[in-house]
Design a protein around this motif. Structure first.
Motif, PDB file in Angstrom:
ATOM      1  N   ILE A 143      -8.010  -3.001  -3.357  1.00  0.00           N
ATOM      2  CA  ILE A 143      -7.129  -1.848  -3.123  1.00  0.00           C
ATOM      3  C   ILE A 143      -5.961  -1.490  -4.141  1.00  0.00           C
ATOM      4  CG2 ILE A 143      -5.570  -0.625  -1.621  1.00  0.00           C
ATOM      5  CD1 ILE A 143      -6.683  -2.162   0.914  1.00  0.00           C
ATOM      6  N   PRO A 144      -6.015  -0.471  -4.807  1.00  0.00           N
ATOM      7  CA  PRO A 144      -5.138  -0.359  -5.850  1.00  0.00           C
ATOM      8  C   PRO A 144      -3.613  -0.709  -5.517  1.00  0.00           C
ATOM      9  CG  PRO A 144      -7.032   1.446  -5.978  1.00  0.00           C
ATOM     10  CD  PRO A 144      -6.950   0.660  -4.547  1.00  0.00           C
ATOM     11  N   GLY A 145      -2.867  -1.098  -6.445  1.00  0.00           N
ATOM     12  CA  GLY A 145      -1.469  -1.453  -6.151  1.00  0.00           C
ATOM     13  C   GLY A 145      -0.817  -0.185  -5.602  1.00  0.00           C
ATOM     14  N   MET A 146      -0.913   0.940  -6.000  1.00  0.00           N
ATOM     15  CA  MET A 146      -0.007   2.014  -5.582  1.00  0.00           C
ATOM     16  C   MET A 146      -0.519   2.308  -4.136  1.00  0.00           C
ATOM     17  SD  MET A 146       2.335   3.576  -6.139  1.00  0.00           S
ATOM     18  CE  MET A 146       3.224   5.261  -5.865  1.00  0.00           C
ATOM     19  N   VAL A 147      -1.889   2.342  -3.983  1.00  0.00           N
ATOM     20  CA  VAL A 147      -2.402   2.859  -2.545  1.00  0.00           C
ATOM     21  C   VAL A 147      -2.015   1.603  -1.665  1.00  0.00           C
ATOM     22  CG1 VAL A 147      -4.531   2.924  -1.514  1.00  0.00           C
ATOM     23  CG2 VAL A 147      -4.408   3.930  -3.652  1.00  0.00           C
ATOM     24  N   ALA A 148      -2.090   0.303  -1.907  1.00  0.00           N
ATOM     25  CA  ALA A 148      -1.576  -0.827  -1.137  1.00  0.00           C
ATOM     26  C   ALA A 148      -0.042  -0.532  -0.548  1.00  0.00           C
ATOM     27  CB  ALA A 148      -1.626  -1.936  -1.845  1.00  0.00           C
ATOM     28  N   TRP A 149       0.990  -0.092  -1.526  1.00  0.00           N
ATOM     29  CA  TRP A 149       2.316   0.281  -1.331  1.00  0.00           C
ATOM     30  C   TRP A 149       2.313   1.332  -0.299  1.00  0.00           C
ATOM     31  CZ3 TRP A 149       5.698  -3.385  -1.305  1.00  0.00           C
ATOM     32  CH2 TRP A 149       5.833  -4.179  -2.099  1.00  0.00           C
ATOM     33  N   VAL A 150       1.550   2.531  -0.515  1.00  0.00           N
ATOM     34  CA  VAL A 150       1.574   3.491   0.549  1.00  0.00           C
ATOM     35  C   VAL A 150       0.971   3.117   1.676  1.00  0.00           C
ATOM     36  CG1 VAL A 150       0.578   5.817   0.821  1.00  0.00           C
ATOM     37  CG2 VAL A 150       1.378   5.262  -1.480  1.00  0.00           C
ATOM     38  N   LEU A 151      -0.031   2.397   1.983  1.00  0.00           N
ATOM     39  CA  LEU A 151      -0.640   1.757   2.969  1.00  0.00           C
ATOM     40  C   LEU A 151       0.438   0.967   3.843  1.00  0.00           C
ATOM     41  CD1 LEU A 151      -4.392   1.352   2.262  1.00  0.00           C
ATOM     42  CD2 LEU A 151      -3.375   3.067   3.781  1.00  0.00           C
ATOM     43  N   THR A 152       0.864   0.157   3.115  1.00  0.00           N
ATOM     44  CA  THR A 152       1.929  -0.770   3.693  1.00  0.00           C
ATOM     45  C   THR A 152       3.058   0.117   4.010  1.00  0.00           C
ATOM     46  OG1 THR A 152       1.525  -2.472   1.969  1.00  0.00           O
ATOM     47  CG2 THR A 152       3.584  -2.588   3.028  1.00  0.00           C
ATOM     48  N   ALA A 153       3.665   0.938   3.536  1.00  0.00           N
ATOM     49  CA  ALA A 153       4.741   1.647   4.211  1.00  0.00           C
ATOM     50  C   ALA A 153       4.120   2.354   5.330  1.00  0.00           C
ATOM     51  CB  ALA A 153       5.423   2.675   3.112  1.00  0.00           C
ATOM     52  N   ALA A 154       3.234   3.137   5.167  1.00  0.00           N
ATOM     53  CA  ALA A 154       2.595   3.732   6.491  1.00  0.00           C
ATOM     54  C   ALA A 154       2.515   3.040   7.633  1.00  0.00           C
ATOM     55  CB  ALA A 154       1.019   4.598   6.129  1.00  0.00           C
TER      56      ALA A 154
END
Length: 192
Positions: free
Chosen positions: A3-14
């Protein structure tokens, strides 16, 4: 499996944001009045959101894979027994016991079939130095089921907005189920 890093951060926040409605329902709702078929649904939702955070967080997970596997094995058994017994949560969730049993089994599968090379016993889907899941057909079926369920929950929530009286917690529970379903679908696709 990456999972790309930026997407991982967005998913983590969600997924972290989804823990809030779960906790608020557990604290605020009168489960005695709502019936016994509701609290375990909210507890399962909280467990699932925390597990999703652990799997997509770029920082790592506080619980090793065997701990998550034990939790999901117990969760799957609990909800499967509820589905077999025909326990209901009238007006709260359609086929919730069966859905949560499938979700727990899917998370157990993901944690078990995910290679852990170089990461020891910590679940992570962020780095790209590991291969895909074992039994990709199972992952494809899970991706299809959870994506469909997420879309269906979203539609059900939107349709219910216009109705006057809904059970307490219905809106946040439906939103959580929609986001979780779509998130799990994405994770299974990313793991292929």
């Amino acid at each position: 499996m990456q999972i790309p890093g930026m997407v991982a951060w967005v998913l983590t926040a969600a997924f972290l944001l989804l823990t809030l409605p779960c906790v608020l329902r557990l604290v605020r709702l009168d489960y005695v009045r709502l019936g016994n078929g509701v609290r375990h649904i909210d507890l399962a939702g909280l467990l699932m959101t925390l597990a999703m955070v652990a799997m997509v967080s770029p920082v790592g997970a506080p619980v090793p894979v065997p701990g998550w596997q034990a939790l999901f094995l117990l969760t799957a058994g609990w909800f499967l027994a509820g589905a077999v017994r025909g326990r209901t949560a009238d007006g709260v969730c359609r086929r919730c016991d069966l859905h949560h049993a499938l979700a727990a089994v899917a998370m157990l599968y993901m944690l078990t079939a995910m290679p852990h090379g170089g990461h020891g016993t910590w679940p992570t889907m962020v780095t790209g130095d590991v291969g895909g899941l074992a039994w990709p057909v199972v992952a494809g079926l899970a991706a299809a089921y959870f994506s469909f369920d997420g879309i269906q929950a979203g539609v059900r929530g939107l349709r219910a907005r216009g109705r006057g009286t809904l059970p307490e917690g219905f809106g946040s529970r439906t939103l959580c189920r929609a986001v979780m379903g779509l998130g799990m679908g994405y994770m299974f696709v990313a793991a292929l």
